[in-house]
Design a protein around this motif. Structure first.
Motif, PDB file in Angstrom:
ATOM      1  N   THR A 160      -9.476   2.447   5.565  1.00 38.88           N
ATOM      2  CA  THR A 160      -8.891   1.863   4.365  1.00 38.88           C
ATOM      3  C   THR A 160      -9.765   2.124   3.144  1.00 38.88           C
ATOM      4  OG1 THR A 160      -7.954   0.101   5.725  1.00 38.88           O
ATOM      5  CG2 THR A 160      -7.982  -0.239   3.338  1.00 38.88           C
ATOM      6  N   THR A 162      -8.163   1.723  -0.469  1.00 45.33           N
ATOM      7  CA  THR A 162      -7.661   0.689  -1.382  1.00 45.33           C
ATOM      8  C   THR A 162      -6.422   0.048  -0.771  1.00 45.33           C
ATOM      9  OG1 THR A 162      -6.276   2.275  -2.598  1.00 45.33           O
ATOM     10  CG2 THR A 162      -8.507   1.874  -3.445  1.00 45.33           C
ATOM     11  N   THR A 164      -3.155  -2.763  -1.835  1.00 43.72           N
ATOM     12  CA  THR A 164      -2.435  -3.613  -2.783  1.00 43.72           C
ATOM     13  C   THR A 164      -1.463  -4.477  -1.993  1.00 43.72           C
ATOM     14  OG1 THR A 164      -2.576  -1.927  -4.522  1.00 43.72           O
ATOM     15  CG2 THR A 164      -0.933  -3.670  -4.803  1.00 43.72           C
ATOM     16  N   ALA A 209      -1.382   1.024   0.865  1.00 44.81           N
ATOM     17  CA  ALA A 209      -2.802   1.360   0.980  1.00 44.81           C
ATOM     18  C   ALA A 209      -2.996   2.869   0.906  1.00 44.81           C
ATOM     19  CB  ALA A 209      -3.388   0.828   2.284  1.00 44.81           C
TER      20      ALA A 209
END
Length: 216
Positions: A160, A162, A164, A209
């Motif tokens: 991972t 980023t 949201t 992601a």
């Protein structure tokens, strides 16, 4: 089953390398009992409990801890990652690990040829935030796991980068939550994935992601 079965299995970090043995199934039952103990401990009414009863339970737990500590430990073999059977996240992971009492656990499901993966979980009182609702931070952790799992159909598995998350409606404690996820695109080392959580068929949360594959 938290791993894929038989000829439909898709290779991924959650898949067992060998079938679960009877001894491993016993370890899973032990983890489930500890998970239940955690849930009951959270609900102990300290204002009405007798001091001697709390002390008796504490002593019993100390005895249990000594008994578990006396069993052979993975520490002597270098930890989870040194043992093939204990390496998969469905065995040790804090979200989906059947041998990890901290895990709800999240039960994974994926079938070869399908572009969407699925997972389910029932969150007990240990995961409560607002009254009778799952803590938002717990949902974030679980969605992170589901997003990572959503890479499986693409075959491009990264870590991972980023995430949201949009929390749309509360998720009740003690109710089955269904998750689904899939891959949007693969661009060089980046895999973009989506996921959502559903309760009674209604979307409770959505997430996206970007996962990054390590440089070779």
């Amino acid at each position: 089953m938290s791993e894929l079965d038989g000829h439909n299995a898709v290779g991924h970090p959650w898949q067992r390398t060998v079938p679960a043995s009877d001894l491993r199934a016993s370890k899973h039952r032990l983890a489930a009992m500890v998970r239940a103990l955690i849930a009951e401990t959270v609900l102990v009414d300290a204002s009405r409990a007798r001091a001697e009863d709390l002390l008796a339970v504490q002593v019993a737990c100390e005895d249990l801890l000594r008994s578990v500590s006396a069993l052979p430990s993975l520490r002597s073999r270098g930890g989870h990652h040194a043992v093939a059977e204990d390496r998969p996240l469905i065995e040790r992971g804090p979200i989906s690990g059947m041998s990890n009492p901290l895990a709800p656990p999240l039960v994974m499901s994926a079938v070869s040829g399908s572009s969407v993966v699925h997972a389910t979980a029932v969150f007990g009182t240990a995961y409560e935030g607002p009254p009778n609702m799952v803590h938002g931070g717990v949902l974030l952790c679980v969605l992170d796991e589901v997003l990572a799992f959503g890479q499986i159909p693409s075959g491009a598995i990264g870590m991972t980068g980023t995430v949201t998350v949009k929390l749309i409606r509360p998720v009740p404690i003690g109710v089955r939550v269904d998750f689904e996820a899939g891959t949007e695109s693969v661009e060089e080392r980046k895999t973009r994935v989506w996921a959502r959580a559903l309760v009674d068929g209604q979307t409770a949360a959505e997430a996206t992601a970007v996962c990054i594959r390590p440089r070779r």
